[in-house]
Design an enzyme around this catalytic site. Structure first.
Site, PDB file in Angstrom:
ATOM      1  N   GLY A1117       0.800  -1.210   0.000  1.00 35.66           N
ATOM      2  CA  GLY A1117       0.000   0.000   0.000  1.00 35.66           C
ATOM      3  C   GLY A1117       0.833   1.261   0.000  1.00 35.66           C
ATOM      4  O   GLY A1117       0.352   2.320  -0.339  1.00 35.66           O
ATOM      5  N   ASP A1234      -3.397  -3.787   6.808  1.00 38.33           N
ATOM      6  CA  ASP A1234      -3.484  -4.279   5.435  1.00 38.33           C
ATOM      7  C   ASP A1234      -3.254  -5.791   5.412  1.00 38.33           C
ATOM      8  O   ASP A1234      -2.460  -6.298   4.637  1.00 38.33           O
ATOM      9  CB  ASP A1234      -2.463  -3.569   4.542  1.00 38.33           C
ATOM     10  CG  ASP A1234      -2.807  -3.684   3.059  1.00 38.33           C
ATOM     11  OD1 ASP A1234      -3.967  -4.021   2.757  1.00 38.33           O
ATOM     12  OD2 ASP A1234      -1.930  -3.450   2.219  1.00 38.33           O
TER      13      ASP A1234
END
Length: 1413
Positions: A1117, A1234
């Site tokens: 990310g 995440d």
């Protein structure tokens, strides 16, 4: 008795045996040509009334030779002949003229029945034998065990006449060895036993099934090589063997199956090369060999398969290039060669397959570019070139693919812009171009793709603004341009997107005010931009908004009325802005689960109504200017799990009502002005894992009731005014018994009671703190000796007892303490000598500080040369003898010592040339000793030095010339040596004859005078020298700056000394001004096993091919991950962060502090951070390289067949323990943010390791900060935050639940509508998400069908799967408070791993076999 004719029975199918009333018996008429079957009945003959298992079923046929009325059936069936059997009753012989005709017909009847009788009798016996072999399936094959049901009417049995021609037992969970009785049915045409759980190997007697045309053995546990007899079934047209454990090579004898149209052998363990004989199967239309271990190149003979429609060879080890002969496969509709090792360019011949609808070449080692001829594939609907190492530009001809629906080109190294011709793809629904290397602006022509639902352009270098033309993309659902360099205002027209549910604009350079948001938006993420102004109230004009993330901007104003209209808001993240005013009370009325207002300028008191919220789980109000007291109303917030109000101005005592918060797991109130005693009620919060009350004014004793906090693993009470003794009850919470549910190999336990007024002895019960990793008791008034019981703490890594009044020896225990890396005992009253065997007692010691004591004796030999030691401070003692710089001659590895302070002792002797071996030394302080002799020139070869103090000794002679060339040296002191000379580096530069003359300490001026001419020449020469020196200095300073930009030190996180070495140095070597003596920079190396590795940016650039796409192994990310091989051959993974230099602008220390914290995380199920670098705006993280890839690769792109259930369960348990360690075991606690299958990497032996937690938001202890926050991934995001990232631990739990479902089902977390069409109606349930689909199936009583069909499971393993599914469904509950903690998940999965196998509790039905063309 009338004559009987025995008939061997094969159970008639329903179509062949009719009820009595309908008189349908067409299947039995053939043997009675010219006659009429006038009735039938069933008889049942048993030896006793209770012996039902030996019943035989008989057919009674009543015939009449002449036409006329049918003979009446008898009321009772006749007795069976021979103890049972089937019979035909004929009328009695006539007494008239028909006698001759009667006997002729009877003879004909006998001739017809003789061959059928034998065959039918054999099939009947075989059916009963088969029933016995699979009796375990009685609960699923109900009518097989009903006496009134004929065998040919048994479910799954089909007959022609009385002969079995088809057996279909698909999706019947039997879990037995493959029944050999099946091969006895010699007339079998079709056999489907998919999903039956059969195990074992196929028998060679398969050759008996010579009439077999259709064979489906998929979704079982059959193994071994295929029997050679299988290839003798020359009538075989369809062979489906998917999802088994078949192994060995595919035999060339497959060429015998010339009738074959379908060959599907995917998800097995076949290996070796593909036999060229496959190319001889001219009738083949469907070939699926994916997920095996086939190697070698694709045979050129495949070009003979001109009828082939479907070719799937993904997830193998195929190499070589895509053969040009593929152009001959003119009928090909789908081609999938993904996840192999194919090399070379995409052949232009591939673009001649005009019927191709799906082309998937992702995850190969291809090179070159997308061929211009790609535009010829007019029928193409899906083009997947993800992760193919493609370069150059995307051809304009891509716009010719008029019916293309999915274009996937992420993770390549394209150059230039995304072509404008992509706007010609009017049917495009999904465009995924993440981290593809694109530059320039986003093409405005994309606005023509009005069917687009998913547009992902994140992780590129797009610049400019979002084109106005994109306003026409009204069908878009997901819009992601995160991690680019887009600028300008966020356009107002995005509020007109009526279908969008997720917009991510994070990590760009958007500025200006916030616009209104779309009415149906669920998630909006615009963090890490330059947005300014106040937050408009119209941001809540939509009623669906659940998550709003605006952190890390320049937003101002108050939020007094802003969010009143956000009636469904569950997360509000506004940290790191400039908001002010008071915290509004209406926030308590919103359905907030997480509220983060940290790092702003909020003032006033915390509103009491906030404590009345019914939904909130996490509150973070740290780093504001809040005042007042925490009121007793806090006891109303019963759902609260985490509360952080660090670094404010709160006063008064802790409220007693806080004890009512029984769900509280983390309480952090550090850096306030709280006072009075710690209330005893606080210890009713028995779920507390983290308690941080540091940096306050708390007084009194530490209550003994702290023993009630049995889940506690982090206790920080430092910097208060606590007094009294340390209670021995403290260690109840830190005992192994209290944390048995988390079987960490490295436990995490932190006790920090430093900087108080604690007295007495260190309790000997400290040995009960068995999970303790760090113990900080420094700066107190503790007395007595160091307890020998500390040696029993087998997990301890750091002990800091400095600045107390401890006495006795340094190490009171003789046994090795293998885990200890940091021992700090400075400023006590310790005496005696340093044990000569200290290197063996502390084998992993990294930092040793014994300064400020009364130690005597000598330094142990080889202590300075110890391989693990980075930091050694023995200053201010009475140690004597020589400093042992010499190491053993056989020592070849670099000496890792970085910091050495031996000042203010009684060391004598000289320094020898061996000091040059300390090539990593940066800080050397030997002042105030009795060292003698000349300074060795070798000291100039320690080029890493930046601090050198040799003052106040008895050195003589000159300062070595080479010291003047040490450009990193910023402080040097040689004063106070023999003859009273005071020399600095400035003296070195100013000496006669240039930079390095013979500047002796006792040097005197020459006696002879200069002549005028000589003086003139000397002045001119001096002037020239000065000019040259100035030029040289300017050049060197510029070069030094360049080097600073280009060079960095790879620092094991936690090494502040090395981090300080990276900072810009204020003085150059030639002494523009003399630096004052300063305190050495503090360092923390205690949690690292390895010494720092020095690399340069150039070396990283070379190792990654200038960050070439070919080295990309993944994209997270926040950055791209590259595979790199450092000098010396060590392979690492380098994560290059996207656009975070600005985020840490003016705060490099903040970045380092975060990495220092993350670097301490060590757990066998976590990928360790090896080092980090901050160079200009660049940020690099260096991780251990994981050779076996990610769980996602294994499940969907790289070897899922190799993951049986035991492996998947082990991965599940290990990953759960890793995440639980982050949530509960490490301080500060880490929320991953995440969690997904691509972030579960697989090490040796498929040991799971969770990665990318290093960039997670860190919730710190006393001196923490708020760090960057990762965006989540679609499909893993909990519903309270819709399609965006969560910032609570329960969000991680939800995401991990999705990973568990992936392990169980083998499916991705989401799928598209195009994929739904391909899979069938069942896939529509759940709205395209894995969580929704599992719920949808369970709601229809089909929960057992969700499991991955390729899992090789037994009955006991199936129960394990069912229990894991229960845990996964709990984790993915919609309501966060219904989800378990990760500690509970780890405990439950651990119990499943160790469970004793009980009875089978879940019936599993596999799906249908793959659709045939």
């Amino acid at each position: 008795m009338a004559p009987m004719l025995s008939i061997a029975s094969r159970s008639p199918s329903p179509a062949l045996i009719a009820p009595h009333a309908s008189a349908r018996a067409t299947g039995l008429r053939a043997p009675f040509a010219g006659n009429r079957i006038v009735g039938w009945g069933w008889g049942d003959q048993t030896k006793s009334g209770t012996d039902r298992n030996r019943a035989s079923i008989c057919v009674v046929l009543f015939l009449r030779v002449r036409s006329g009325e049918p003979t009446q059936a008898p009321r009772d069936p006749p007795a069976a002949v021979g103890g049972g059997g089937c019979y035909v009753r004929l009328p009695a012989p006539p007494r008239d003229r028909d006698a001759v005709l009667y006997h002729v017909c009877l003879f004909t009847l006998l001739l017809c029945f003789i061959p059928i009788t034998a065959l039918a009798e054999s099939d009947i016996k075989n059916l009963f034998a088969l029933r016995k072999a699979i009796a375990v399936g009685k609960g699923f094959l109900h009518n097989w065990f009903e006496l009134e049901t004929p065998p040919c009417n048994w479910s799954g049995i089909s007959c022609v006449g009385l002969t079995v021609v088809a057996i279909d037992l698909s999706s019947t969970p039997l879990y037995v060895d493959f029944p050999s009785q099946i091969i006895a049915f010699q007339s079998l045409v079709r056999l489907n036993v998919s999903g039956c759980g059969f195990s074992g190997e196929l028998p060679e007697a398969m050759v008996n099934l010579q009439h077999l045309q259709h064979l489906d053995l998929s979704d079982n546990q059959l193994g071994g090589p295929l029997p050679a007899s299988l290839f003798d079934l020359k009538m075989l047209k369809v062979m489906v063997l998917d999802n088994n454990m078949f192994s060995g090579q595919l035999s060339p004898a497959i060429a015998h199956l010339q009738q074959l149209t379908v060959l599907s052998i995917s998800t097995n363990s076949f290996s070796g090369g593909l036999p060229p004989e496959l190319g001889s199967l001219k009738n083949l239309e469907y070939l699926d060999i994916h997920t095996n271990a086939f190697s070698g190149s694709i045979p050129a003979s495949f070009s003979n398969l001109s009828r082939l429609l479907y070719l799937d060879a993904n997830n193998n080890n195929l190499t070589g290039s895509i053969f040009p002969g593929i152009r001959a496969l003119v009928n090909l509709v789908k081609l999938d060669l993904s996840s192999n090792g194919l090399v070379g360019a995409i052949p232009k011949e591939l673009c001649q397959l005009k019927n191709l609808q799906s082309l998937i070449l992702s995850d190969n080692e291809l090179t070159g570019s997308i061929p211009e001829e790609i535009g010829n594939l007019k029928q193409l609907e899906v083009l997947n070139l993800l992760k193919c190492n493609l370069m150059d530009t995307v051809p304009l001809s891509i716009g010719n693919l008029e019916i293309l629906e999915g274009l996937y080109i992420s993770f390549n190294s394209f150059s230039g812009e995304l072509p404008a011709s992509v706007g010609e793809l009017r049917n495009l629904r999904q465009l995924m171009a993440k981290s593809a290397g694109f530059t320039g602006s986003i093409p405005k022509e994309l606005g023509n793709c009005k069917k687009l639902t998913t547009l992902v352009l994140s992780g590129n270098n797009f610049t400019g603004t979002i084109p106005e033309e994109l306003a026409d993309l009204v069908a878009v659902v997901l819009f992601d341009v995160e991690g680019n360099r887009l600028s300008g205002h966020i356009p107002d027209w995005i509020q007109n997107w009526s279908n969008v549910s997720s917009i991510s604009l994070a990590q760009n350079m958007f500025d200006g005010p916030l616009p209104g948001l779309p009415l149906h938006l669920v998630s909006f993420s615009a963090e890490s931009n330059r947005l300014s102004g106040s937050i408009p109230a119209k941001i809540c004009q939509g009623t669906f908004l659940q998550i709003l993330r605006l952190n890390d901007n320049n937003l101002t104003g108050s939020i007094d009325e802003t969010f009143k209209g956000c009636k469904n808001l569950t997360e509000l993240s506004l940290l790191d802005n400039h908001l002010h005013g008071e915290i509004p009370e209406y926030l308590a009325l919103l359905p907030l689960v997480s509220l983060d207002l940290s790092h702003n300028n909020f003032t006033g008191m915390i509103p009491d109504r906030l404590w009345e919220s019914s939904t909130i789980l996490d509150i973070s109000l740290s780093d504001n200017q809040l005042t007042g007291m925490i009121t007793e109303s806090i006891g109303k917030l019963l759902s609260l799990q985490s509360l952080s109000i660090d670094r404010n101005y709160l006063q008064g005592p802790l409220p007693r009502s806080i004890g009512a918060l029984r769900n509280l797991t983390a309480l952090s109130l550090s850096g306030n002005m709280l006072s009075e005693d710690i209330p005893i009620q606080l210890f009713n919060c028995r779920n507390l894992v983290t308690l941080d009350l540091s940096c306050n004014n708390l007084t009194g004793h530490i209550p003994k009731a702290i023993s009630h906090l049995t889940k506690l693993n982090t206790l920080v009470l430092s910097r208060n005014r606590l007094s009294g003794a340390i209670p021995s009850e403290l260690c109840v919470a830190f005992s192994r018994e209290s944390h048995s549910e988390l079987e960490y190999v490295q436990h995490i336990g932190l006790i920090d009671l430093s900087r108080n007024r604690l007295t007495g002895h260190i309790p000997r019960a400290i040995n009960n703190c068995s999970i303790l990793v760090e113990l900080h008791l420094q700066d107190n008034l503790l007395s007595g000796t160091i307890p020998v019981e500390l040696a029993e703490l087998r997990n301890i890594t750091t002990i800091d007892l400095s600045s107390n009044a401890l006495v006795g020896p340094v190490l009171p225990w003789p046994v090795p303490l293998a885990s200890l890396q940091g021992l700090l005992l400075s400023n006590n009253r310790l005496s005696g000598s340093i044990p000569s065997g200290i290197g063996n007692i502390l084998p992993q010691i990294t930092m040793l500080d014994l300064s400020g004591n009364a130690l005597t004796g000598t330094l142990p030999l080889d202590l300075l040369c110890k391989e693990s030691l980075n930091h050694l401070d023995v200053s201010d003692n009475n140690i004597s003898g020589q400093i042992p710089f010499s190491c053993h001659e056989d020592k070849e590895s670099p000496i890792p010592l970085i910091f050495f302070n031996a000042s203010s002792n009684h060391f004598s002797g000289s320094l020898d040339e061996s000091i040059s071996n300390f090539t990593k030394l940066t800080y050397l302080d030997l002042h105030n000793n009795s060292l003698t002799g000349r300074l060795p020139s070798a000291i100039a070869r320690v080029t890493s030095l930046y601090y050198l103090d040799l003052s106040s000794n008895d050195f003589s002679g000159t300062i070595p010339c080479g010291i003047c060339g040490m450009f990193g040296l910023t402080f040097a002191n040689f004063s106070g040596n023999r003859d009273g000379g005071t020399f600095t580096l400035a003296d070195c530069a100013a000496e006669e004859g240039g930079v390095c003359a013979a500047n002796r300490v006792d040097r005197k001026m020459p006696d002879h005078p200069f002549h005028v001419l000589e003086a003139t020449i000397c002045c001119i020469a001096t002037a020239i020298v000065i000019v040259l020196v100035v030029i040289l200095v300017v050049y060197l300073r510029r070069r030094r700056k360049m080097l600073r930009r280009r060079q960095f030190v790879l620092v094991p996180a936690g090494d502040n000394a090395m981090a300080d070495h990276e900072t810009t140095l204020s003085n150059n070597l030639l002494g523009r001004r003399r630096m004052k003596k300063r305190e050495p920079p503090s360092i923390n190396l205690a949690t690292f096993e390895h010494a720092p590795v020095r690399v340069t940016v150039d070396e990283i650039m070379r190792a990654t091919g200038n960050f070439d796409g070919m080295h990309v192994v993944g994209d997270g990310g926040f950055g791209t991950v590259y595979r790199a091989e450092l000098p010396g051959g060590r392979r690492v993974a380098v994560k290059r962060l996207h656009g975070v230099g600005r985020r840490f602008q003016g705060g490099e220390r903040e970045f380092r502090a975060e990495m220092e914290t993350v670097g301490k995380v060590r757990h066998p199920n976590l990928v360790p951070l090896l080092g980090y670098c901050a160079a200009g705006d660049e940020r690099f993280l260096v991780y251990e390289y994981m050779e076996h890839g990610s769980l996602e690769d294994r499940l969907r792109g790289g070897g899922g067949a190799a993951l049986g259930w035991p492996e998947r369960l082990t991965i599940c348990g290990g990953a759960a323990r890793g995440l639980a360690f982050l949530h509960h075991g490490f301080v500060p606690h880490v929320i991953h943010r995440d969690v997904k299958s691509s972030n579960v990497l697989l090490g040796e032996g498929l040991q799971p390791r969770v990665s990318d937690f290093g960039l997670a938001r860190i919730i710190s202890a006393c001196e923490t900060h708020v760090s960057t926050v990762l965006a989540g991934t679609l499909g893993y995001i909990p519903p309270e935050y819709a399609l965006a990232m969560r910032c609570t631990a329960k969000g991680d739990v939800y995401s991990f639940g999705v990973v568990m479902l992936e392990l169980l089902t083998g499916r991705p977390p989401t799928w598209s509508s195009a994929e739904v069409t391909a899979e069938g109606d069942d896939e529509r349930g759940g709205g395209g998400s894995l969580v929704g689909w599992v719920r949808w199936m369970a709601a229809r009583g089909r929960g057992g069908e969700v499991f991955d069909a390729c899992l090789p499971v037994s009955g006991a393993e199936r129960e394990q799967m069912a229990r894991v599914l229960d845990v996964a469904r709990d984790c993915t509950a919609d309501e966060p408070w219904r989800r378990p903690t990760m500690a509970e998940v780890a405990r439950r999965v651990g119990a499943i791993e160790a469970m004793e196998y009980g009875p089978l509790v879940v019936a599993v039905s596999s799906g249908e076999p793959p659709a045939m063309p």
